[in-house]
Design an enzyme around this catalytic site. Structure first.
Site, PDB file in Angstrom:
ATOM      1  N   GLY A  45       0.843  -1.181   0.000  1.00 59.87           N
ATOM      2  CA  GLY A  45       0.000   0.000   0.000  1.00 59.87           C
ATOM      3  C   GLY A  45       0.880   1.233   0.000  1.00 59.87           C
ATOM      4  O   GLY A  45       2.041   1.180   0.413  1.00 59.87           O
ATOM      5  N   GLN A  50       2.893   9.892   1.697  1.00 58.42           N
ATOM      6  CA  GLN A  50       4.198   9.229   1.657  1.00 58.42           C
ATOM      7  C   GLN A  50       5.019   9.634   0.439  1.00 58.42           C
ATOM      8  O   GLN A  50       6.204   9.318   0.370  1.00 58.42           O
ATOM      9  CB  GLN A  50       4.028   7.714   1.679  1.00 58.42           C
ATOM     10  CG  GLN A  50       3.460   7.194   2.986  1.00 58.42           C
ATOM     11  CD  GLN A  50       3.339   5.693   2.953  1.00 58.42           C
ATOM     12  OE1 GLN A  50       2.351   5.156   2.460  1.00 58.42           O
ATOM     13  NE2 GLN A  50       4.361   5.015   3.463  1.00 58.42           N
ATOM     14  N   CYS A 106       6.247  -0.062   7.631  1.00 54.27           N
ATOM     15  CA  CYS A 106       5.860   1.096   6.824  1.00 54.27           C
ATOM     16  C   CYS A 106       7.051   1.565   5.999  1.00 54.27           C
ATOM     17  O   CYS A 106       8.167   1.650   6.516  1.00 54.27           O
ATOM     18  CB  CYS A 106       5.373   2.217   7.738  1.00 54.27           C
ATOM     19  SG  CYS A 106       4.837   3.697   6.876  1.00 54.27           S
ATOM     20  N   LEU A 107       6.812   1.869   4.729  1.00 54.26           N
ATOM     21  CA  LEU A 107       7.887   2.352   3.863  1.00 54.26           C
ATOM     22  C   LEU A 107       8.487   3.654   4.383  1.00 54.26           C
ATOM     23  O   LEU A 107       9.667   3.914   4.174  1.00 54.26           O
ATOM     24  CB  LEU A 107       7.371   2.547   2.434  1.00 54.26           C
ATOM     25  CG  LEU A 107       6.898   1.287   1.716  1.00 54.26           C
ATOM     26  CD1 LEU A 107       6.287   1.638   0.365  1.00 54.26           C
ATOM     27  CD2 LEU A 107       8.035   0.287   1.547  1.00 54.26           C
ATOM     28  N   HIS A 148      -4.189   0.956   7.645  1.00 56.14           N
ATOM     29  CA  HIS A 148      -2.826   1.492   7.728  1.00 56.14           C
ATOM     30  C   HIS A 148      -2.680   2.680   6.776  1.00 56.14           C
ATOM     31  O   HIS A 148      -2.201   3.753   7.165  1.00 56.14           O
ATOM     32  CB  HIS A 148      -1.817   0.388   7.390  1.00 56.14           C
ATOM     33  CG  HIS A 148      -0.398   0.847   7.409  1.00 56.14           C
ATOM     34  ND1 HIS A 148       0.469   0.518   8.425  1.00 56.14           N
ATOM     35  CD2 HIS A 148       0.314   1.616   6.544  1.00 56.14           C
ATOM     36  CE1 HIS A 148       1.659   1.064   8.178  1.00 56.14           C
ATOM     37  NE2 HIS A 148       1.582   1.729   7.032  1.00 56.14           N
ATOM     38  N   GLU A 149      -3.115   2.508   5.530  1.00 61.22           N
ATOM     39  CA  GLU A 149      -3.011   3.596   4.546  1.00 61.22           C
ATOM     40  C   GLU A 149      -3.954   4.743   4.898  1.00 61.22           C
ATOM     41  O   GLU A 149      -3.613   5.914   4.724  1.00 61.22           O
ATOM     42  CB  GLU A 149      -3.279   3.085   3.130  1.00 61.22           C
ATOM     43  CG  GLU A 149      -2.315   2.011   2.655  1.00 61.22           C
ATOM     44  CD  GLU A 149      -0.841   2.353   2.836  1.00 61.22           C
ATOM     45  OE1 GLU A 149      -0.460   3.539   2.693  1.00 61.22           O
ATOM     46  OE2 GLU A 149      -0.058   1.435   3.137  1.00 61.22           O
ATOM     47  N   HIS A 152      -2.497   7.187   7.192  1.00 62.94           N
ATOM     48  CA  HIS A 152      -1.611   8.171   6.548  1.00 62.94           C
ATOM     49  C   HIS A 152      -2.376   9.401   6.079  1.00 62.94           C
ATOM     50  O   HIS A 152      -1.874  10.520   6.217  1.00 62.94           O
ATOM     51  CB  HIS A 152      -0.888   7.545   5.353  1.00 62.94           C
ATOM     52  CG  HIS A 152       0.311   6.741   5.712  1.00 62.94           C
ATOM     53  ND1 HIS A 152       1.406   7.267   6.350  1.00 62.94           N
ATOM     54  CD2 HIS A 152       0.587   5.428   5.517  1.00 62.94           C
ATOM     55  CE1 HIS A 152       2.315   6.326   6.536  1.00 62.94           C
ATOM     56  NE2 HIS A 152       1.841   5.189   6.042  1.00 62.94           N
TER      57      HIS A 152
END
Length: 192
Positions: A45, A50, A106-107, A148-149, A152
């Site tokens: 995702g 991000q 997480c990226l 999770h996304e 953000h």
């Protein structure tokens, strides 16, 4: 085009993102770049904050997770075979079910993974990439990736769900990430 991933410590990750309209400049290109960036970075995702955009847009491909599970593991998530989908202007309509733990990463916060408790099911109102209104319920791992996304685009990070002591123990690692003291296989953007 592969875009740099914004690292922990950048203010855009703490902003509540804004809804957009169908005439958002070069939206198709942005979505294509987000898919390319997500896959290049080995993510499942990716949210617009991000990549340094404060808009309510994220992409999810939870099908990748199910490709790596055996039949017994897949049976643990009935009704969830994964999705590949674009979410624009998403807003949670309803959360349902018991909170359950899953090890998340997480990226934007590389090299840190922790168990996070999230509800089993989420119902979202959103528009797809063609700006068609949708209201859909997701469950299992797919619901988790979406939540999770979604965090953000609401200015939250998975570490916000951790107990204060656990976050305190991670402080030096988080400080290193915000200072650019982390090595990953994808480009990152650090806040100066």
């Amino acid at each position: 085009m592969i875009l740099p991933i914004v690292a922990y410590g950048h203010p855009v990750l703490r902003m509540v993102a804004k809804d957009i309209s169908a005439d958002y400049p070069e939206l198709d290109k942005l979505i294509a770049d987000m898919w390319e960036t997500m896959y290049y970075s080995n993510g499942v995702g990716l949210a617009a904050p991000q990549i340094n955009r404060d808009i309510r847009l994220f992409v999810v491909d939870s099908k990748q997770i199910f490709e790596n599970l055996d039949d017994e593991e897949k049976a643990e998530y009935p009704g969830d075979a994964g999705i590949k989908q674009v979410f624009i202007n998403a807003h949670i309509k309803k959360l349902n079910g018991d909170d359950w733990p899953y090890n998340e990463g997480c990226l934007s916060i590389p090299k840190i993974r922790e168990d996070v408790f999230r509800p089993e099911e989420v119902t979202l109102d959103y528009v797809d990439e063609n700006f068609q209104p949708q209201s859909t319920t997701f469950n299992g791992i797919t619901a988790r990736v979406i939540l999770h996304e979604y965090d953000h685009i609401d200015g939250k990070l998975f570490i916000d769900h951790l107990k204060p002591l656990k976050r305190k123990l991670l402080k030096s690692k988080l400080d290193d990430i915000s200072k650019g003291k982390v090595r990953v296989d994808y480009r990152m953007m650090f806040y100066k």
